[in-house]
Design a protein around this motif. Structure first.
Motif, PDB file in Angstrom:
ATOM      1  N   UNK A 129     -17.323  24.648  -0.966  1.00 38.79           N
ATOM      2  CA  UNK A 129     -16.797  24.351  -3.205  1.00 38.79           C
ATOM      3  C   UNK A 129     -17.306  23.627  -4.192  1.00 38.79           C
ATOM      4  N   UNK A 130     -17.422  22.361  -3.536  1.00 37.55           N
ATOM      5  CA  UNK A 130     -18.266  21.051  -4.676  1.00 37.55           C
ATOM      6  C   UNK A 130     -19.594  21.408  -4.895  1.00 37.55           C
ATOM      7  N   UNK A 131     -20.107  21.847  -3.250  1.00 34.61           N
ATOM      8  CA  UNK A 131     -21.386  22.330  -3.625  1.00 34.61           C
ATOM      9  C   UNK A 131     -21.953  23.570  -4.285  1.00 34.61           C
ATOM     10  N   UNK A 132     -21.331  24.633  -4.662  1.00 33.60           N
ATOM     11  CA  UNK A 132     -21.297  25.836  -5.505  1.00 33.60           C
ATOM     12  C   UNK A 132     -21.176  25.544  -6.832  1.00 33.60           C
ATOM     13  N   UNK A 133     -19.928  24.458  -7.466  1.00 35.82           N
ATOM     14  CA  UNK A 133     -19.924  23.412  -8.537  1.00 35.82           C
ATOM     15  C   UNK A 133     -20.969  23.338  -8.564  1.00 35.82           C
ATOM     16  N   UNK A 134     -22.254  21.927  -8.366  1.00 31.24           N
ATOM     17  CA  UNK A 134     -22.742  20.734  -9.035  1.00 31.24           C
ATOM     18  C   UNK A 134     -24.016  22.456  -8.427  1.00 31.24           C
ATOM     19  N   UNK A 135     -24.126  23.425  -8.059  1.00 34.53           N
ATOM     20  CA  UNK A 135     -25.506  23.711  -7.806  1.00 34.53           C
ATOM     21  C   UNK A 135     -25.508  24.501  -9.551  1.00 34.53           C
ATOM     22  N   UNK A 136     -24.509  25.461  -9.706  1.00 35.13           N
ATOM     23  CA  UNK A 136     -24.390  25.647 -10.468  1.00 35.13           C
ATOM     24  C   UNK A 136     -24.877  24.782 -12.092  1.00 35.13           C
ATOM     25  N   UNK A 137     -23.783  23.708 -11.815  1.00 35.12           N
ATOM     26  CA  UNK A 137     -23.600  22.820 -13.310  1.00 35.12           C
ATOM     27  C   UNK A 137     -25.844  22.330 -12.965  1.00 35.12           C
ATOM     28  N   UNK A 138     -26.193  22.395 -12.097  1.00 26.95           N
ATOM     29  CA  UNK A 138     -27.195  21.745 -12.293  1.00 26.95           C
ATOM     30  C   UNK A 138     -28.564  22.974 -12.870  1.00 26.95           C
TER      31      UNK A 138
END
Length: 559
Positions: free
Chosen positions: A343-352
């Motif tokens: 979940x954290x990586x998904x959020x980070x990927x979207x932000x990036x």
């Protein structure tokens, strides 16, 4: 800038030493005389791969050397300092190429690798070959040139950084998703950890266990040995040591009155008697501490057997069990938090992805503005280069796909029309070689001087042009020479006349070999060389007058 170039046994040059000054220096000579040898020498001095074919026939090796002044090369000076090659205000490059193909290189007298030579050379010299225009047919090179023209390096670096971080997050997320259901793995890991956690696996505990096992396993032998030693000390199998020492000490004490030196011997015997007594007491304590406990021995043996079985199971030595346990614990911890991490990586990927899109949009806006400026500049130069009414534009197209790319969100295509009324077509589809050469030259001239390289070398980039167009090219190169040092190999008198300095390369047959010589030309010799370049077989007085006028006009300061 380069101040001195030395050649020895290089191709058809036996020896030459050339001094260069600022501004534009031209190199001319008859076809096949070796005009481009100077360019080749600079290429090999700045890291090109060695070729045994450049060694003059009959020589063991070719030697090349160049001296560069660093006043106009701050980046090169910084590189020398960072790599511990700095030595004064100048920089000397030297390279030896042997006839067997081997080579060695030096920077300021210190041995250097070809990689170091190339890295430094790229900060000192920029070489434009006569086939440079071929690279401009590649769309990737076109985009790179557009970015260089617009000085987009900071925007491009930010876009590339965000793309790289997005790709790293995407790979990490893909790895978690690829693992699928990790429940079985978690159960297995937990079982392994439970087995290992039941044991004390640190180094001190293992050492204590092994020592206790050795003591119990050898308890009977240890007890018997202690009993035997005590018996001998006590005299059970004969005369007691302690009693014998006491008797000897008493007898010698009576004699000490007649021989004072015996007092020291008596003291030693009394000390030995005390130590034997302490040894006997120590042996008794150790003997009394032994406990022949078969149950305890069995317990220790079972525990050691479990540890050895665990070591075989995990394929590590006994001492590696603790590290193996911590590795399993770390993996279990990672898998237990896989959902949260995903979940954290998904959020980070979207932000990036959002941040990359913003950076790519800024880069795209800068590219569109630069495309207009580059198109206008090249079109104006095309007009000067004999293609009046020609059109040049930079077409930017969005890159398909949603994955952030290091190069931004656009592709680039150079579009040209050499003749009025014709629709622009991609540069790579222009049929005429002469038109392609002139258009490419216009692009190169428009984009010149965008970096900090102090010396620019042009090897017959004026091929395929002549007349007034050649004079314009020469003027452009001379104007560039006001800002950078320019070395130009040319066969056109209109270009050669524009030089601030002039070298002539000549070829002569000596004995059974051919040699080339390079000589600087004064004004009179320059007129003769220009006349040769202008005239045919016979150089007439009119040709010389034309050459003199051409040189005078070219050297006249601009209004």
């Amino acid at each position: 800038m380069i101040s001195l170039l030395s050649l020895k046994d290089f191709a058809v040059v036996a020896a030459a030493e050339l001094a260069f000054g600022p501004g534009m220096t031209v190199v001319s000579g008859e076809t096949g005389a070796g005009k481009s040898l100077l360019v080749d020498a600079l290429m090999w001095l700045t890291g090109a791969r060695a070729d045994a074919g450049i060694v003059r026939h009959g020589a063991d090796r070719a030697e090349l050397a160049a001296t560069f002044l660093l006043d106009d090369a701050p980046d090169a000076r910084a590189w020398l300092v960072d790599n511990a090659f700095d030595d004064g205000e100048d920089c000397q490059l030297r390279r030896i190429i042997r006839a067997d193909g081997g080579s060695r290189a030096w920077i300021n007298g210190r041995p250097a690798t070809l990689g170091q030579l190339a890295a430094l050379g790229g900060l000192l010299v920029e070489i434009h070959g006569q086939h440079e225009h071929q690279a401009l047919l590649d769309r990737g090179q076109q985009l790179a040139l557009l970015d260089a023209f617009g000085q987009h390096a900071p925007l491009l670096a930010e876009t590339a950084r965000l793309a790289g971080e997005w790709q790293a997050a995407d790979r990490a997320l893909a790895a978690i998703e690829h693992a699928g259901d990790v429940g079985d793995r978690i159960d297995w890991l937990q079982h392994q950890l439970d087995e290992l956690d039941r044991e004390a696996l640190d180094a001190e505990a293992l050492e204590a266990l092994q020592a206790a096992h050795r003591r119990q396993a050898n308890a009977a032998g240890l007890l018997a040995g202690c009993e035997q030693a005590l018996a001998r000390l006590a005299g059970d199998d004969g005369r007691s040591l302690a009693r014998g020492l006491a008797q000897a000490a008493g007898e010698l004490s009576r004699l000490a009155a007649d021989e004072p030196g015996l007092a020291e011997v008596v003291a030693l015997l009394e000390s030995a008697q005390i130590q034997i007594g302490e040894a006997s007491a120590g042996l008794e304590r150790i003997r009394d501490g032994f406990d022949l406990d078969p149950a305890r021995l069995q317990e220790l043996e079972e525990r050691l057997a479990r540890l050895h079985e665990l070591a075989r199971k995990h394929r590590v030595p006994l001492s590696g069990l603790e590290a193996r346990r911590e590795a399993l614990r770390a993996e279990l911890s990672g898998l237990a938090g896989a959902g949260e991490r995903a979940a954290a990586l998904e959020a980070q990927r979207s932000a990036l992805a959002r941040a990359w899109r913003e950076a790519a949009d800024r880069l795209g806006a800068a590219r569109r503005a630069t495309a207009t400026r580059l198109g206008d500049a090249v079109a104006a130069l095309m007009d000067e280069l004999g293609m009046a009414g020609g059109v040049f534009s930079v077409q930017l197209e969005p890159v398909e796909g949603e994955r952030p790319a290091a190069g931004g969100g656009e592709r680039c295509e150079f579009m040209v029309s050499a003749n009025p009324g014709q629709p622009p077509r991609p540069l790579r589809k222009v049929a005429s070689g002469g038109e392609l050469a002139r258009i490419s030259l216009a692009i190169e001239v428009a984009a010149l001087g965008l970096d900090a390289v102090p010396t620019m070398v042009f090897d017959e980039v004026d091929t395929g042009i002549g007349g007034a167009v050649a004079e314009v090219v020469g003027q452009k190169l001379r104007a560039l020479g006001a800002e950078r040092q320019v070395l130009c190999v040319t066969h056109l008198p209109q270009v050669a006349a524009q030089g601030h300095g002039h070298f002539r390369v000549s070829k002569a047959v000596a004995g059974d070999g051919t040699r080339s010589a390079v000589e600087p030309l004064d004004e009179k010799a320059r007129i003769e060389e220009l006349a040769r370049m202008l005239g045919g077989v016979e150089i007439t007085r009119e040709v010389r007058a034309n050459a003199r006028q051409m040189l005078a006009r070219a050297q006249r300061p601009p209004l």
